[in-house]
Design a protein around this motif. Sequence first.
Motif, PDB file in Angstrom:
ATOM      1  N   TYR A 337      40.108  44.707  26.324  1.00 42.70           N
ATOM      2  CA  TYR A 337      40.583  45.276  27.591  1.00 42.70           C
ATOM      3  C   TYR A 337      40.427  44.282  28.729  1.00 42.70           C
ATOM      4  CZ  TYR A 337      42.113  49.155  30.496  1.00 42.70           C
ATOM      5  OH  TYR A 337      42.857  49.975  31.311  1.00 42.70           O
ATOM      6  N   THR A 341      44.947  46.348  31.634  1.00 44.34           N
ATOM      7  CA  THR A 341      45.869  45.983  30.560  1.00 44.34           C
ATOM      8  C   THR A 341      45.069  45.717  29.293  1.00 44.34           C
ATOM      9  OG1 THR A 341      47.701  44.526  29.932  1.00 44.34           O
ATOM     10  CG2 THR A 341      45.843  43.502  31.042  1.00 44.34           C
ATOM     11  N   HIS A 355      49.677  48.623  27.399  1.00 40.53           N
ATOM     12  CA  HIS A 355      48.772  49.753  27.588  1.00 40.53           C
ATOM     13  C   HIS A 355      49.338  50.903  26.786  1.00 40.53           C
ATOM     14  CE1 HIS A 355      45.605  52.053  29.590  1.00 40.53           C
ATOM     15  NE2 HIS A 355      45.213  50.920  30.172  1.00 40.53           N
TER      16      HIS A 355
END
Length: 401
Positions: A337, A341, A355
């Motif tokens: 992560y 995004t 995502h």
Amino acid sequence: MSLPARSTTGAARRRRGVVAAALAAVAVASLAATPVASAERSRPVHDKALQAGLEALVKDGTLPGALMSVRGRDGRVTNYTAGVGDIRTRSKVPTDGYVRIASSTKMFTAVAVLQLAGDGKLSLDDAVEKHLPGVVRGTGAGAAIDGRNITIRQLLNHTSGLTREMPLMPQGILPIRDRYFEARELLDAALAEAPTFAPGQDRVWMYSNAGYVLLGLVAQKAAGRPLAEVITNQIINRAGLEETYYPGPGDRDIRAPHPRGYLFARNDKGEPIPGELVDITRFDPSIAGAAGQMIATPSDVNKFLVALQDGRLLKPRQLAEMRQAIEAPGFPAGWRYGLGTIEMKLSCGVTAYGHGGDADGFQTRTAITSDGRAVTLAVTNDEAGRAEVLDFFDKALCAAK
């Protein structure tokens, strides 16, 4: 509004040939080289293997409908559908119809915050306290939470320690489907929940919708305007997104055309009843706010991400920050992560950025590879087939056509 590991008609409707792309895995220096709007046009030729894979997802009816928009490496767009858009009427899934994009909203919220950083209105390493003095103070089980110890960066990459729970919907969406929630109400409920860890503690990570609700309040304060307006003016309008919007207060519907979204019916114990579906298309998305409220078409989500990767939305420094990813326990292998995004290592060895999200009734997944192939996939039940959806999403991103 979690991730895979858990009505008015639009005036400027359709432009079927508008392409799309999602977040870039390409290095900052190569972003401008990716073909964008000038190459965008529809292509009627479908990849038979992808069409068959999409139809396999909906074969048993637990996922009633599926729709997908693919941007090829040549900049052309192909839209796919499978299943039914309404289990009652058996109508077709509308091509490139509107869907709730759920936690893909986090990309928009993150971009808004990063834009403000690029304009010098905030720093990612600012404590939340600097922008919302006295606001972030935990109560009850959350007494240890303190905005003086939480940075904006930690909210963006889910290392703030704020709860992963959504305490205002303990029985799911059905009892509150018509209830409107203010962002401060969502935050106050989260501040009464015990933190999962101390902010930034040993790079501990835990997905938190509450953290993004708080980011929305930070962005509003720094910009001096409502978050929906900031996202509309600085992202949606700037990128020319005609089929993306942030629902206003009281807006419980989805613009037409759209498939209907479904949940499993539940027995007296709250357990899902396989094969029995409840229509949850209409509900108030304010329960998700800046963490998951937005609505768009698959091709428009991709178009947003083209604008992101070619530098129309973020300066190179902020885009590089966005893709600084950390380990995210609980996500699929090879996923990390960043700031709003996800870095995805695909089965074909390619890296993509994007995502995804699960709003009640809709599952969405979106990403783009470094050479410009983008996929946005949506299905109309967020409780079924998650592993199968992710597997097909990977195949669609890795496909040659």
